[in-house]
Design an enzyme around this catalytic site. Structure first.
Site, PDB file in Angstrom:
ATOM      1  N   HIS A 123       0.852  -1.187   0.000  1.00  0.00           N
ATOM      2  CA  HIS A 123       0.000   0.000   0.000  1.00  0.00           C
ATOM      3  C   HIS A 123       0.884   1.233   0.000  1.00  0.00           C
ATOM      4  CE1 HIS A 123      -3.234   2.738   0.840  1.00  0.00           C
ATOM      5  NE2 HIS A 123      -4.074   1.759   0.624  1.00  0.00           N
ATOM      6  N   ASP A 125      -7.704  -5.537   0.629  1.00  0.00           N
ATOM      7  CA  ASP A 125      -8.253  -6.507  -0.319  1.00  0.00           C
ATOM      8  C   ASP A 125      -7.862  -7.949  -0.011  1.00  0.00           C
ATOM      9  OD1 ASP A 125      -9.664  -4.729  -1.977  1.00  0.00           O
ATOM     10  OD2 ASP A 125      -7.807  -4.070  -2.911  1.00  0.00           O
TER      11      ASP A 125
HETATM   12  N1  CMC Z   1       3.966  -7.776  -4.208  1.00  0.00           N
HETATM   13  C1  CMC Z   1       5.307  -7.761  -4.394  1.00  0.00           C
HETATM   14  N2  CMC Z   1       6.041  -6.633  -4.382  1.00  0.00           N
HETATM   15  C2  CMC Z   1       5.383  -5.495  -4.156  1.00  0.00           C
HETATM   16  C3  CMC Z   1       4.002  -5.432  -3.948  1.00  0.00           C
HETATM   17  C4  CMC Z   1       3.292  -6.643  -3.980  1.00  0.00           C
HETATM   18  N3  CMC Z   1       1.964  -6.657  -3.814  1.00  0.00           N
HETATM   19  N4  CMC Z   1       3.637  -4.174  -3.767  1.00  0.00           N
HETATM   20  C5  CMC Z   1       4.743  -3.432  -3.868  1.00  0.00           C
HETATM   21  N5  CMC Z   1       5.794  -4.222  -4.106  1.00  0.00           N
HETATM   22  C6  CMC Z   1       7.188  -3.809  -4.278  1.00  0.00           C
HETATM   23  C7  CMC Z   1       7.407  -3.374  -5.732  1.00  0.00           C
HETATM   24  O1  CMC Z   1       7.816  -4.453  -6.543  1.00  0.00           O
HETATM   25  C8  CMC Z   1       8.497  -2.322  -5.559  1.00  0.00           C
HETATM   26  O2  CMC Z   1       9.724  -3.002  -5.330  1.00  0.00           O
HETATM   27  P1  CMC Z   1      11.097  -2.384  -5.869  1.00  0.00           P
HETATM   28  O3  CMC Z   1      11.276  -1.083  -5.135  1.00  0.00           O
HETATM   29  O4  CMC Z   1      12.104  -3.414  -5.512  1.00  0.00           O
HETATM   30  O5  CMC Z   1      10.930  -2.188  -7.348  1.00  0.00           O
HETATM   31  C9  CMC Z   1       8.126  -1.645  -4.246  1.00  0.00           C
HETATM   32  O6  CMC Z   1       7.405  -2.634  -3.494  1.00  0.00           O
HETATM   33  C10 CMC Z   1       7.222  -0.423  -4.430  1.00  0.00           C
HETATM   34  O7  CMC Z   1       6.097  -0.831  -5.212  1.00  0.00           O
HETATM   35  P2  CMC Z   1       5.208   0.158  -6.056  1.00  0.00           P
HETATM   36  O8  CMC Z   1       4.355  -0.632  -6.991  1.00  0.00           O
HETATM   37  O9  CMC Z   1       6.083   1.222  -6.634  1.00  0.00           O
HETATM   38  O10 CMC Z   1       4.341   0.806  -4.900  1.00  0.00           O
HETATM   39  P3  CMC Z   1       3.113   1.751  -5.119  1.00  0.00           P
HETATM   40  O11 CMC Z   1       2.993   2.555  -3.881  1.00  0.00           O
HETATM   41  O12 CMC Z   1       3.240   2.482  -6.409  1.00  0.00           O
HETATM   42  O13 CMC Z   1       1.886   0.748  -5.306  1.00  0.00           O
HETATM   43  C11 CMC Z   1       0.180  -0.792  -4.813  1.00  0.00           C
HETATM   44  C12 CMC Z   1       0.993   0.404  -4.302  1.00  0.00           C
HETATM   45  C13 CMC Z   1      -0.954  -1.055  -3.865  1.00  0.00           C
HETATM   46  C14 CMC Z   1      -0.399  -0.465  -6.188  1.00  0.00           C
HETATM   47  C15 CMC Z   1       1.119  -2.013  -4.903  1.00  0.00           C
HETATM   48  O14 CMC Z   1       1.552  -2.375  -3.614  1.00  0.00           O
HETATM   49  C16 CMC Z   1       0.445  -3.197  -5.602  1.00  0.00           C
HETATM   50  O15 CMC Z   1       0.442  -3.257  -6.821  1.00  0.00           O
HETATM   51  N6  CMC Z   1      -0.155  -4.148  -4.819  1.00  0.00           N
HETATM   52  C17 CMC Z   1      -0.851  -5.275  -5.409  1.00  0.00           C
HETATM   53  C18 CMC Z   1      -2.243  -4.861  -5.865  1.00  0.00           C
HETATM   54  C19 CMC Z   1      -3.157  -4.610  -4.695  1.00  0.00           C
HETATM   55  O16 CMC Z   1      -3.239  -5.386  -3.758  1.00  0.00           O
HETATM   56  N7  CMC Z   1      -3.892  -3.502  -4.769  1.00  0.00           N
HETATM   57  C20 CMC Z   1      -4.849  -3.097  -3.722  1.00  0.00           C
HETATM   58  C21 CMC Z   1      -4.380  -1.848  -3.056  1.00  0.00           C
HETATM   59  S1  CMC Z   1      -5.193  -1.491  -1.508  1.00  0.00           S
HETATM   60  C22 CMC Z   1      -6.828  -1.191  -1.837  1.00  0.00           C
HETATM   61  C23 CMC Z   1      -7.127  -0.276  -2.931  1.00  0.00           C
HETATM   62  O17 CMC Z   1      -6.475   0.730  -3.149  1.00  0.00           O
HETATM   63  O18 CMC Z   1      -8.109  -0.569  -3.602  1.00  0.00           O
END
Ligand code: CMC
Length: 396
Positions: free
Chosen positions: A273, A327
């Site tokens: 998140h 989620d």
């Molecule tokens: N699994 C594995 N690695 C992850 C995950 C994950 N779910 N989430 C973040 N990371 C890692 C990502 O690979 C990156 O690593 P590195 O710095 O080594 O490249 C680092 O953490 C930062 O990730 P990001 O995608 O740049 O983080 P963000 O703040 O842009 O994205 C997020 C946040 C929620 C989109 C992301 O964590 C994600 O895609 N999660 C999976 C989808 C999910 O569960 N979404 C629901 C979000 S909560 C409810 C809602 O908003 O509806």
């Protein structure tokens, strides 16, 4: 263009700094919701979400979010009654839904039907408190009816009418399942709605505020937010979590699945998140609600898979501040309640419409149209050439 620390990009000519995903960039002021992502605290209008989920109903929480204060008994009775009176949707909306493809995603059906409400209700008096109140009541009342209606329509049935003797959540489950729900199931569903009702400037709420800032009607505001919520990185993740747990199959395979996902740089759905560096407080409550349901209605082996995955992820992803988000456990709760998988995100929308409308109202109170800038990365001025002189370009 020069990259700076924290992934920022600085434009040399203008000095503007771009932060991908607007991370850490305040885009508005708001008094609706506060998140402390280090401590895992979430509050609506100053009340901790766990307190609201334990003591209030979803409609009471909606009132709080939109008007800023908890209702007194008379205000709550009036609001509940108004919502109950507006639950029905026009036969014309239902007929329109009958023309939707039955294999279309229910989020697309919801986005279209929410937008269609704008055809029925004029937007002329957008700043009139009565118009705002009526729009809030209509949207809170009709969104669940439209979600349930599409579910029956795509099965080839006629939607069933709301029942006036049932409270908000019980009535939704009744319209969806065509039978009166167990009181515990209704209460747990209502608590789920409270937990999903608001979460500051997430993607769909930002979308709602941008749309609101043009002074368009609230039905367009909600329709734009529904479209944004549908994506797998946002609300759509709850559906993908169950697909992932299905793919893992058994608890003993969870650690291997996680290792493979990390090795191939695949996101683990329901984890991570932008705001939280600890387990999402809503995931903690939803997990407890899932256990309450399992104790009453029977265990779900998928829960064992989820717990094994969480344990493995704590070792591998925990040090990076990646923990279960809202989620991760919500799908297990909805599955036990008998809600079809592709309705998980529409159910999220039923709840989040409260937050979107609170932000709509707040945006109207101090509006300035959103119009951010950009850093142009395209060609500088070029010489135009006549059609017949142009050679195929490398990109076609
Ligand atoms: N699994 C594995 N690695 C992850 C995950 C994950 N779910 N989430 C973040 N990371 C890692 C990502 O690979 C990156 O690593 P590195 O710095 O080594 O490249 C680092 O953490 C930062 O990730 P990001 O995608 O740049 O983080 P963000 O703040 O842009 O994205 C997020 C946040 C929620 C989109 C992301 O964590 C994600 O895609 N999660 C999976 C989808 C999910 O569960 N979404 C629901 C979000 S909560 C409810 C809602 O908003 O509806």
């Amino acid at each position: 263009m020069s990259p700076t620390e924290g992934g920022e990009i600085r434009h040399e000519r203008t000095g503007l700094v771009f932060r991908p995903g607007l991370e850490g960039v305040p885009a508005t002021q708001s008094s609706i919701c506060d998140i402390d992502g280090q401590k895992g605290l979430l509050s609506y209008r100053g009340y901790p979400v766990d307190v609201l989920a334990s003591h209030c109903s979803f409609l009471e929480t909606t009132y709080l979010l939109i008007w800023g204060e908890l209702p007194n008994p008379q205000q709550l009775r009036d609001f509940e009654q108004e919502v109950q009176m507006h639950r029905r949707v026009s036969f014309r909306v239902r007929d329109m839904m009958k023309c939707f493809p039955s294999d279309g995603h229910p989020m697309d059906a919801l986005q279209s039907s929410a937008a269609s409400l704008g055809l029925f209700y004029s937007r002329r008096a957008i700043d009139d408190p009565q118009y705002i109140y009526d729009a809030v009541v209509r949207l809170i009342a009709k969104i669940p009816t439209m979600v349930a209606a599409f579910q029956l329509i795509r099965k080839g049935q006629d939607p069933i009418q709301p029942r006036d003797d049932l409270a908000y959540s019980a009535n939704f489950l009744y319209m969806l399942m065509e039978r009166e729900p167990d009181p515990l199931a209704s209460r747990i569903f209502d608590r789920c709605l409270i937990l999903h009702a608001e979460h500051s400037l997430n993607a769909s709420t930002f979308s709602a505020r941008v749309t609101a800032s043009t002074l368009t009607d609230p039905y367009a505001v909600v329709a734009s937010a529904v479209g944004t919520l549908a994506g797998p990185l946002h609300g759509g993740a709850n559906e993908d979590v169950l697909a992932m747990l299905d793919e893992i199959g058994t608890a003993d395979r969870a650690a291997d699945y996680l290792d493979a996902a990390i090795a191939s740089k695949r996101k683990v759905m329901g984890f991570g998140h932008r705001e939280y560096r600890v387990k999402d407080p809503r995931a903690v409550i939803l997990q407890a609600l899932a256990e309450e349901l399992f104790a009453r209605f029977g265990h779900d082996e998928m829960y064992d898979v989820a717990r094994a995955l969480e344990a493995a992820a704590e070792r591998r992803l925990g040090p990076k501040g990646i923990f279960p988000n809202v989620d991760f456990y919500s799908g297990l709760v909805y599955r036990k309640l008998g809600i079809p998988r592709d309705l998980f995100t529409p159910v999220f929308a039923i709840a989040r419409v409260a937050g979107w409308l609170a932000h709509w109202r707040e945006q109207l109170g101090a509006n300035r149209i959103f119009r951010p800038s950009q850093i142009y990365t395209g060609c500088s001025m070029r010489q135009w050439s006549p059609l017949e002189d142009r050679l195929p370009s490398a990109s076609t």
